[in-house]
Design a protein around this motif. Structure first.
Motif, PDB file in Angstrom:
ATOM      1  N   ASP A 206       0.812  -1.218   0.000  1.00 48.28           N
ATOM      2  CA  ASP A 206       0.000   0.000   0.000  1.00 48.28           C
ATOM      3  C   ASP A 206       0.847   1.270   0.000  1.00 48.28           C
ATOM      4  O   ASP A 206       0.394   2.338   0.421  1.00 48.28           O
ATOM      5  CB  ASP A 206      -0.966   0.022   1.204  1.00 48.28           C
ATOM      6  N   GLU A 207       2.075   1.186  -0.459  1.00 41.46           N
ATOM      7  CA  GLU A 207       2.937   2.366  -0.521  1.00 41.46           C
ATOM      8  C   GLU A 207       2.580   3.216  -1.732  1.00 41.46           C
ATOM      9  O   GLU A 207       2.220   2.711  -2.792  1.00 41.46           O
ATOM     10  CB  GLU A 207       4.406   1.926  -0.609  1.00 41.46           C
ATOM     11  N   ASP A 208       2.687   4.550  -1.575  1.00 41.91           N
ATOM     12  CA  ASP A 208       2.506   5.463  -2.695  1.00 41.91           C
ATOM     13  C   ASP A 208       3.784   5.430  -3.520  1.00 41.91           C
ATOM     14  O   ASP A 208       4.806   6.012  -3.131  1.00 41.91           O
ATOM     15  CB  ASP A 208       2.228   6.875  -2.184  1.00 41.91           C
ATOM     16  N   VAL A 209       3.738   4.743  -4.650  1.00 40.24           N
ATOM     17  CA  VAL A 209       4.966   4.534  -5.419  1.00 40.24           C
ATOM     18  C   VAL A 209       5.531   5.834  -5.966  1.00 40.24           C
ATOM     19  O   VAL A 209       6.733   5.934  -6.243  1.00 40.24           O
ATOM     20  CB  VAL A 209       4.734   3.525  -6.561  1.00 40.24           C
ATOM     21  N   THR A 210       4.678   6.846  -6.129  1.00 39.50           N
ATOM     22  CA  THR A 210       5.170   8.106  -6.690  1.00 39.50           C
ATOM     23  C   THR A 210       6.033   8.873  -5.701  1.00 39.50           C
ATOM     24  O   THR A 210       6.745   9.805  -6.085  1.00 39.50           O
ATOM     25  CB  THR A 210       4.002   8.999  -7.136  1.00 39.50           C
ATOM     26  N   SER A 211       5.995   8.492  -4.420  1.00 35.71           N
ATOM     27  CA  SER A 211       6.788   9.187  -3.408  1.00 35.71           C
ATOM     28  C   SER A 211       8.071   8.444  -3.063  1.00 35.71           C
ATOM     29  O   SER A 211       8.814   8.861  -2.175  1.00 35.71           O
ATOM     30  CB  SER A 211       5.957   9.389  -2.132  1.00 35.71           C
ATOM     31  N   THR A 212       8.336   7.333  -3.758  1.00 35.39           N
ATOM     32  CA  THR A 212       9.519   6.521  -3.490  1.00 35.39           C
ATOM     33  C   THR A 212      10.510   6.676  -4.637  1.00 35.39           C
ATOM     34  O   THR A 212      10.161   6.420  -5.794  1.00 35.39           O
ATOM     35  CB  THR A 212       9.143   5.037  -3.346  1.00 35.39           C
ATOM     36  N   SER A 213      11.716   7.081  -4.316  1.00 34.14           N
ATOM     37  CA  SER A 213      12.731   7.301  -5.347  1.00 34.14           C
ATOM     38  C   SER A 213      13.509   6.029  -5.636  1.00 34.14           C
ATOM     39  O   SER A 213      13.964   5.334  -4.724  1.00 34.14           O
ATOM     40  CB  SER A 213      13.701   8.394  -4.895  1.00 34.14           C
ATOM     41  N   ARG A 214      13.644   5.723  -6.917  1.00 33.29           N
ATOM     42  CA  ARG A 214      14.490   4.624  -7.364  1.00 33.29           C
ATOM     43  C   ARG A 214      15.372   5.172  -8.496  1.00 33.29           C
ATOM     44  O   ARG A 214      15.043   5.041  -9.677  1.00 33.29           O
ATOM     45  CB  ARG A 214      13.652   3.442  -7.849  1.00 33.29           C
ATOM     46  N   PRO A 215      16.496   5.786  -8.170  1.00 34.48           N
ATOM     47  CA  PRO A 215      17.328   6.404  -9.202  1.00 34.48           C
ATOM     48  C   PRO A 215      17.752   5.445 -10.307  1.00 34.48           C
ATOM     49  O   PRO A 215      17.944   5.869 -11.457  1.00 34.48           O
ATOM     50  CB  PRO A 215      18.539   6.914  -8.412  1.00 34.48           C
ATOM     51  N   GLY A 216      17.916   4.169  -9.968  1.00 35.94           N
ATOM     52  CA  GLY A 216      18.376   3.206 -10.965  1.00 35.94           C
ATOM     53  C   GLY A 216      17.304   2.667 -11.877  1.00 35.94           C
ATOM     54  O   GLY A 216      17.590   1.867 -12.775  1.00 35.94           O
ATOM     55  N   VAL A 217      16.064   3.067 -11.674  1.00 32.53           N
ATOM     56  CA  VAL A 217      14.962   2.674 -12.566  1.00 32.53           C
ATOM     57  C   VAL A 217      14.665   3.850 -13.482  1.00 32.53           C
ATOM     58  O   VAL A 217      14.412   4.960 -12.996  1.00 32.53           O
ATOM     59  CB  VAL A 217      13.707   2.283 -11.754  1.00 32.53           C
ATOM     60  N   PRO A 218      14.689   3.678 -14.795  1.00 27.80           N
ATOM     61  CA  PRO A 218      14.464   4.816 -15.680  1.00 27.80           C
ATOM     62  C   PRO A 218      13.209   5.626 -15.367  1.00 27.80           C
ATOM     63  O   PRO A 218      13.237   6.858 -15.465  1.00 27.80           O
ATOM     64  CB  PRO A 218      14.379   4.155 -17.065  1.00 27.80           C
ATOM     65  N   LEU A 219      12.116   4.985 -14.959  1.00 24.53           N
ATOM     66  CA  LEU A 219      10.919   5.740 -14.597  1.00 24.53           C
ATOM     67  C   LEU A 219      11.000   6.300 -13.177  1.00 24.53           C
ATOM     68  O   LEU A 219      10.090   7.009 -12.741  1.00 24.53           O
ATOM     69  CB  LEU A 219       9.667   4.881 -14.763  1.00 24.53           C
ATOM     70  N   GLY A 220      12.060   5.964 -12.445  1.00 23.25           N
ATOM     71  CA  GLY A 220      12.363   6.631 -11.197  1.00 23.25           C
ATOM     72  C   GLY A 220      11.590   6.207  -9.970  1.00 23.25           C
ATOM     73  O   GLY A 220      11.675   6.862  -8.925  1.00 23.25           O
ATOM     74  N   ARG A 221      10.866   5.098 -10.033  1.00 27.01           N
ATOM     75  CA  ARG A 221      10.035   4.664  -8.904  1.00 27.01           C
ATOM     76  C   ARG A 221       9.753   3.177  -9.010  1.00 27.01           C
ATOM     77  O   ARG A 221       9.930   2.585 -10.084  1.00 27.01           O
ATOM     78  CB  ARG A 221       8.700   5.422  -8.906  1.00 27.01           C
ATOM     79  N   PRO A 222       9.287   2.546  -7.922  1.00 29.76           N
ATOM     80  CA  PRO A 222       8.782   1.168  -8.037  1.00 29.76           C
ATOM     81  C   PRO A 222       7.463   1.164  -8.815  1.00 29.76           C
ATOM     82  O   PRO A 222       6.862   2.219  -9.067  1.00 29.76           O
ATOM     83  CB  PRO A 222       8.549   0.740  -6.581  1.00 29.76           C
ATOM     84  N   GLY A 223       7.007  -0.031  -9.140  1.00 27.42           N
ATOM     85  CA  GLY A 223       5.713  -0.166  -9.791  1.00 27.42           C
ATOM     86  C   GLY A 223       4.604  -0.377  -8.780  1.00 27.42           C
ATOM     87  O   GLY A 223       4.838  -0.766  -7.632  1.00 27.42           O
ATOM     88  N   ASP A 224       3.382  -0.108  -9.206  1.00 24.52           N
ATOM     89  CA  ASP A 224       2.192  -0.377  -8.407  1.00 24.52           C
ATOM     90  C   ASP A 224       1.602  -1.708  -8.870  1.00 24.52           C
ATOM     91  O   ASP A 224       1.608  -2.014 -10.071  1.00 24.52           O
ATOM     92  CB  ASP A 224       1.172   0.753  -8.608  1.00 24.52           C
TER      93      ASP A 224
END
Length: 273
Positions: A206-224
């Motif tokens: 239930d995490e808001d994926v748009t608020s989680t940074s993933r610099p190594g993912v081109p879209l910059g976040r985890p998926g929902d």
């Protein structure tokens, strides 16, 4: 396969069985397929309350839901849950092999029981569930859909995940063999290969994926989980009637970065030459 649009007085409502649908990608898929007009068979391993909540969401869409326990470390009998759900709901048109488990243990430290358990849940279980579902689909006629949820590690390795990678890679090739052999019966078989998705398995329920940074993912976040469910729903639909034997990666571009970059890079420096 009967599509939701075709269901009515002359066609039965299509039925999907989604394994491991007590949370995460499984729950999101069950709810999405219910919204698309399917009755849903739900399985759970340890979270019965979660399965009941999934069933409530399915019923909120006006669809029927049936719930069964399934522990894929207890094979071959555990796979019979697919048959029991199909019998209770009257048929099976879609099987989503979603139940899975993993490891974070170095290869040299892995114990046999752990290896055996991961292979049973992630490879042998889907094999047996797929057999049971396909046999029913053939008997009832009209074709069907099987979607095997693999992982980006169907395609690339990860340190500490030897049996998981072996199982998911095997499930990817199993998907291709199933697609070839079941095509004459009108059954399509595809894989969906998620990257890092915000689910209980990754500690991000239930995490808001748009608020989680993933610099190594081109879209910059985890998926929902709902983003994965949307791809599964497409493959389960009539719109995907000419798609079989494929692996659909849902990873925000992670695989393009190499097998371990996605969750290990800590800055955006890679974006600049």
């Amino acid at each position: 396969m009967n599509s939701p649009a075709d269901s009515g007085a002359h066609r039965p409502t299509p039925v999907a069985v989604v394994t491991g649908s007590d949370s995460g990608i499984g729950r999101a898929t069950a709810v999405r397929l219910a919204a698309d007009g399917m009755d849903i068979g739900i399985t759970w391993h340890t979270d019965e309350d979660g399965a009941r909540r999934t069933a409530e969401e399915v019923r909120a869409h006006g669809r029927r839901a049936a719930v069964r326990h399934m522990d894929l470390t207890e094979l071959p009998d555990a796979a019979d849950a697919v048959d029991r759900l199909a019998q209770e709901l009257g048929r099976i048109d879609v099987l989503v092999n979603n139940a899975g488990t993993g490891t974070a243990t170095p290869f040299l430290d892995m114990e046999y029981a752990t290896v055996r358990g991961v292979l049973d849940v992630d490879l042998i279980g889907p094999f047996l569930c797929g057999q049971l579902a396909a046999r029913r689909m053939i008997r009832q006629g009209g074709g069907g859909r099987i979607v095997n949820v693999t992982s980006v590690h169907e395609h690339q390795p990860r340190v500490g995940a030897a049996p998981y990678c072996a199982a998911k890679g095997g499930l990817g090739l199993l998907t291709q063999v199933m697609a070839l052999e079941l095509a004459e019966h009108g059954i399509t078989v595809n894989a969906v290969a998620p990257g890092e998705i915000a689910t209980p398995m990754t500690g991000q329920e239930d995490e808001d994926v748009t608020s989680t940074s993933r610099p190594g993912v081109p879209l910059g976040r985890p998926g929902d989980a709902r983003e994965v469910a949307s791809v599964i729903a497409f493959l389960a639909s009539e719109d995907a009637s000419y798609v079989t034997g494929a692996s659909w990666v849902v990873d925000g571009g992670m695989l393009r970065m190499g097998p371990q970059a996605g969750s290990h890079l800590e800055s955006d420096a890679w974006r600049r030459p």
